[in-house]
Design an enzyme around this catalytic site. Structure first.
Site, PDB file in Angstrom:
ATOM      1  N   LYS A 498       3.251 -16.021  -1.331  1.00  0.00           N
ATOM      2  CA  LYS A 498       2.235 -15.714  -0.322  1.00  0.00           C
ATOM      3  C   LYS A 498       1.586 -14.368  -0.626  1.00  0.00           C
ATOM      4  O   LYS A 498       2.139 -13.551  -1.373  1.00  0.00           O
ATOM      5  CB  LYS A 498       2.905 -15.664   1.055  1.00  0.00           C
ATOM      6  CG  LYS A 498       3.967 -14.586   1.141  1.00  0.00           C
ATOM      7  CD  LYS A 498       4.778 -14.702   2.405  1.00  0.00           C
ATOM      8  CE  LYS A 498       5.798 -13.569   2.473  1.00  0.00           C
ATOM      9  NZ  LYS A 498       6.876 -13.840   3.374  1.00  0.00           N
ATOM     10  N   TYR A 724     -12.156  16.617   0.500  1.00  0.00           N
ATOM     11  CA  TYR A 724     -12.804  16.549   1.810  1.00  0.00           C
ATOM     12  C   TYR A 724     -12.108  17.456   2.813  1.00  0.00           C
ATOM     13  O   TYR A 724     -10.871  17.472   2.893  1.00  0.00           O
ATOM     14  CB  TYR A 724     -12.731  15.120   2.361  1.00  0.00           C
ATOM     15  CG  TYR A 724     -13.734  14.173   1.760  1.00  0.00           C
ATOM     16  CD1 TYR A 724     -15.110  14.418   1.865  1.00  0.00           C
ATOM     17  CD2 TYR A 724     -13.319  13.024   1.108  1.00  0.00           C
ATOM     18  CE1 TYR A 724     -16.016  13.533   1.319  1.00  0.00           C
ATOM     19  CE2 TYR A 724     -14.223  12.128   0.558  1.00  0.00           C
ATOM     20  CZ  TYR A 724     -15.577  12.398   0.673  1.00  0.00           C
ATOM     21  OH  TYR A 724     -16.471  11.527   0.135  1.00  0.00           O
TER      22      TYR A 724
HETATM   23  C1  PLP Z   1       8.123 -13.670   3.119  1.00  0.00           C
HETATM   24  C2  PLP Z   1       9.120 -14.608   3.551  1.00  0.00           C
HETATM   25  C3  PLP Z   1      10.335 -14.742   2.850  1.00  0.00           C
HETATM   26  C4  PLP Z   1      10.736 -13.866   1.701  1.00  0.00           C
HETATM   27  O1  PLP Z   1      11.291 -12.656   2.167  1.00  0.00           O
HETATM   28  P1  PLP Z   1      11.766 -11.541   1.145  1.00  0.00           P
HETATM   29  O2  PLP Z   1      12.386 -10.506   1.992  1.00  0.00           O
HETATM   30  O3  PLP Z   1      10.544 -11.057   0.468  1.00  0.00           O
HETATM   31  O4  PLP Z   1      12.697 -12.202   0.228  1.00  0.00           O
HETATM   32  C5  PLP Z   1      11.191 -15.747   3.239  1.00  0.00           C
HETATM   33  N1  PLP Z   1      10.892 -16.562   4.276  1.00  0.00           N
HETATM   34  C6  PLP Z   1       9.754 -16.444   4.993  1.00  0.00           C
HETATM   35  C7  PLP Z   1       9.505 -17.360   6.097  1.00  0.00           C
HETATM   36  C8  PLP Z   1       8.831 -15.465   4.650  1.00  0.00           C
HETATM   37  O5  PLP Z   1       7.717 -15.338   5.350  1.00  0.00           O
END
Ligand code: PLP
Length: 830
Positions: A498, A724
């Site tokens: 994702k 700045y």
């Molecule tokens: C992002 C996510 C993960 C992965 O989590 P990590 O801590 O990056 O391993 C697992 N399950 C769900 C539902 C997520 O949204």
């Protein structure tokens, strides 16, 4: 010449079935690497997680007819195969190649040590290629599998072998020694790297020294004290061996008496002059590098050249021309929406095979082109060689070849089945170059050094900003394996890609994951999934945040939505019904305490009813998300979540009456709560090299490096302000470096005014003044020698992204995912 019959004898195996006796040329260990079926021998290896015997049928279909197996397949299904039965296929591989090695009576250089093995090997090749026909390990093939594949390449015309050996646990070097059987040894150095698997440095050094058990000479640097002591006791030990020749030691040192005593190292802008005494005689070399690693590597090579008795003027001339080594295959964005894999430093069959495999793995464009130079020193006749090359290209689905060089041009008829064009020289190609001829394709640029294909690379690659995010694909693969090693057998792996794979890319990462056999992918939104499908990703993809506006796309691209509420379920149900689908794969999300998305306990009854209705859905998996799996203080909470999940998910499964994949563990839970691995785990941040829980980081490798460059340097007097608002005042006369990164690139604004630091020339430089949109200033007063154009590391191996996150009072997830899309990603494989 080898055949099934002769190999069976060598292996003392049982020839279960023989139907012919064709010549065997190639050893195939990975079914995905098949290039020439007729002349390949498939040896399926068996590990805890994988049993390659399952690929025999597929390979037989593709025309492979020679197999060495430890589990006999049903012979009647393979009427045209030669099948040799052995006890252990890995041992068989080692025995066969050790036998092969024994057929050659030529000098063989064996290289081991913590760092520099590949560079020393490649430099020796550069230094000696005029004198010998050399066979060497491709890239850094130095493992239990890489070494046999390297040594198997030895051919009668070779006059010198150069092979590297690396080990990860005790007991492995004995095998590699038998296979390489080096006459000349080089031990590059001892570092802390890769210490897992060993009790301490000495155990590791002693294990590595086994490589030189039968060598005539060992070259090493005395300044590594542990190494020196271990070598001396090793020397006493092998001195007692019963064979006639003793192991000679050829030492070098910058500190004490040694055969090659280094007495001066003088660096100027881009060269280093190294002075030494060898047999009392003053000598020197000059190398076109100034970093310490290169100096050490060059001295090893120097010692070897002296051992071989090369004349001083030859050594000097060649050392002066040492070239950069491409340690990695890079994937970059190219012109006209193409992707470029640039491998312009060598060209031999072994490295061509590796590059083609990378090309095949990175499948973002259906059309694929290879720009290839003459292949030098293959030891084969050109006719045979280019027929073989053409076969490899066809096997990998290459549609177009551009051959550059006299030899490849002469053999153009070999490439009759693909589109082809030929040029006598790189110059000629460059003169006729027309950018419009390259569009929407992946292009592999692969040429021997003398052809200077980097000039072609420059034309094809998109001009990137100097701020780039480098992604090490080999490190991702390594990290996946590190987690897999912790999984109970049979546990599936879902990879979280994702948010642009936590900022590191989309189809480039997904292609890699698909190649490495993960079971599932998960994206946040449907459009991310569509992009992966468009790029040819066929793995099942779960969409965690399906929006009703994207349901059509979800169906069209065969994506699998997460259903988390009655409302979303009903809306999706309608679309599925309307599309006349049944058994549509979906995933059920349960809320066990995180209170983000998910069904709750009181929803279950109604949920089951709806799921069963009209057979519209097939529940692939049921899952929940842990709110604090990384935090020991929250372990009670985690356990409560797990218990609730267990109750709800088992209940769902019972009521639906079929098997459903159950999963709850994210990265931290995989190693902190192994009992929660269940049927599948969801690996996220850990894959990208970040251990947010602690206790696992030594198993992970750094994946992302964000780097930029110095645009301008200024010397300002004490009292002047920077940036700045004049928020930062120089306390003393200061040197300020303006660098090309700002908050629009994702560098947090709160890291201004000394809160954040970056690495310049390996030293930390604090941010001076506020972070601007596209630029910021660093205080480099304390760092000598900084120049405009210098590289600046924002985070990476030596400055972990966790540290930057801590400075910014946030988590590494936010920093990684926040790097803006204008920062070009460069992917590479080591
Ligand atoms: C992002 C996510 C993960 C992965 O989590 P990590 O801590 O990056 O391993 C697992 N399950 C769900 C539902 C997520 O949204």
């Amino acid at each position: 010449m080898y055949t099934a019959e002769s190999i069976s004898k060598i292996l003392k195996g049982e020839l279960l079935q023989q139907t012919g006796n064709p010549e065997i040329e190639h050893i195939l260990l990975d079914s995905r690497k098949l290039l020439t079926a007729e002349t390949s021998l498939f040896i399926p290896l068996v590990s805890e997680r994988r049993n390659a015997h399952q690929y025999i049928a597929e390979l037989y279909q593709k025309g492979v007819s020679n197999f060495v197996v430890s589990e006999p397949p049903p012979l009647h299904e393979y009427p045209n195969a030669n099948i040799i039965l052995v006890k252990n296929t890995m041992q068989a591989l080692h025995t066969l190649v050790a036998y092969h090695r024994q057929q050659f009576n030529i000098p063989v250089i064996g290289i081991t040590g913590s760092n520099g093995k590949t560079i020393v090997k490649e430099w020796l090749h550069q230094l000696l290629e005029k004198d010998y026909n050399i066979v060497r390990s491709p890239k850094s093939y130095n493992s239990q599998i890489g070494v046999p594949l390297s040594v198997w390449q030895m051919k009668p015309e070779n006059q010198l072998g150069i092979f590297e050996a690396g080990i990860s646990q005790p007991g492995e070097m004995v095998n590699l020694e038998k296979i390489i059987r080096p006459t000349i040894g080089i031990f590059t150095n001892v570092g802390e790297a890769h210490n897992e698997g060993f009790l301490n440095i000495r155990q590791k050094v002693n294990e590595k020294l086994i490589l030189f058990m039968k060598s005539d000479v060992l070259i090493y640097c005395k300044d590594y004290l542990a190494l020196n002591e271990c070598v001396n006791s090793f020397h006493n030990l092998v001195g007692k061996r019963e064979i006639d020749n003793d192991l000679q030691l050829l030492t070098w040192s910058r500190k004490t008496d040694a055969d090659l005593r280094i007495i001066g190292v003088d660096k100027n802008e881009n060269h280093t002059r190294i002075d030494a005494l060898y047999k009392q005689e003053p000598l020197f070399i000059r190398i076109p590098f100034v970093d310490e690693g290169s100096i050490e590597n060059a001295i090893h090579c120097w010692a070897l050249m002296l051992y071989l008795g090369k004349p001083q003027d030859v050594i000097q001339e060649r050392m002066d021309h040492l070239g950069n080594i491409a340690m990695r295959l890079e994937l970059k964005q190219g012109i006209n929406n193409s992707s470029i894999i640039n491998d312009s430093y060598n060209s031999d069959l072994g490295s061509l095979a590796i590059a083609l495999e990378f090309l095949q793995q990175q499948r973002q464009h259906p059309s694929r082109t290879v720009i290839l130079s003459d292949i030098l020193q293959s030891g084969k006749s050109d006719a045979t060689l280019y027929e073989e090359v053409a076969g490899m290209l066809e096997q990998k689905g290459i549609q177009k070849i551009i051959g550059i060089g006299k030899n490849i041009g002469r053999e153009k008829q070999s490439f009759r089945n693909v589109k082809s064009s030929f040029y006598a020289t790189t110059e000629e190609f460059l003169q006729q170059f027309n950018p419009d001829e390259f569009q929407n394709e992946t292009i592999l640029v692969k040429g021997a050094r003398v052809f200077q294909f980097e000039r072609i690379g420059k034309l094809l690659e998109q001009k990137a900003h100097q701020t780039i995010l480098e992604i090490n694909l080999s490190a991702i693969a390594h990290n996946i394996k590190a987690y897999q090693a912790r999984l109970k057998p049979g546990t599936k792996l879902m990879a979280m890609v994702k948010a642009f794979s936590y900022g590191s890319g989309s189809y480039e990462i997904a292609s890699l994951l698909q190649f490495h056999g993960v079971d599932y992918l998960a994206v946040a939104y449907a459009d991310e999934g569509v992009e992966l499908r468009r790029a040819g990703i066929t793995l099942p993809i779960m969409v965690m945040n399906p929006e009703p506006t994207t349901f059509d796309a979800i169906l069209q691209w065969n994506l699998e939505p997460e259903l988390y509420s009655m409302h979303i379920l009903e809306q999706f149900e309608e679309v599925v019904r309307y599309a006349n689908k049944t058994d549509y794969p979906v995933h059920i999300k349960l809320d066990t305490g995180m209170h983000r998305l998910g069904f709750e306990a009181q929803d279950m009854e109604l949920l089951v009813q709806r799921l069963k209705m009209d057979g519209l859905f097939r529940v692939q998996s049921v899952f929940s998300h842990l709110a604090a799996s990384e935090d020991p203080a929250s372990d009670d909470f985690t356990r409560k979540q797990a218990q609730l999940f267990n109750r709800m998910s088992v209940n769902l499964q019972t009521q639906l009456g079929y098997a459903i994949i159950r999963h709850i563990a994210n990265s931290a839970a995989i190693h902190r709560h192994p009992d929660l691995q269940l049927d599948m785990v969801r690996l996220g941040i850990g894959m990208y090299g970040v251990d947010n829980a602690g206790g696992f980081s030594e198993n992970l490798r750094n994946v992302s490096t964000l780097k930029t460059t110095v645009a301008q340097l200024k010397c300002i007097p004490a009292g002047d302000t920077v940036g700045y608002g004049g928020k930062w005042t120089a306390k003393e006369p200061s040197v300020i470096a303006t660098v090309r990164i700002g908050y629009a690139d994702g560098y947090p604004r709160r890291l201004g005014n000394n809160n954040g630091k970056m690495l310049v020339r390996h030293k930390l430089a604090p941010v001076a003044g506020v972070v601007a949109m596209d630029m910021l200033m660093l205080d480099v007063t304390k760092i000598p020698g900084v120049e405009e154009g210098d590289e600046v590391i924002v985070f990476g191996e030596d400055l972990p992204v966790q540290q930057v996150a801590e400075w910014a009072d946030t988590i590494p997830y936010e920093i990684l995912a926040g790097i803006s899309q204008r920062v070009k990603r460069v992917y590479f494989q080591e």
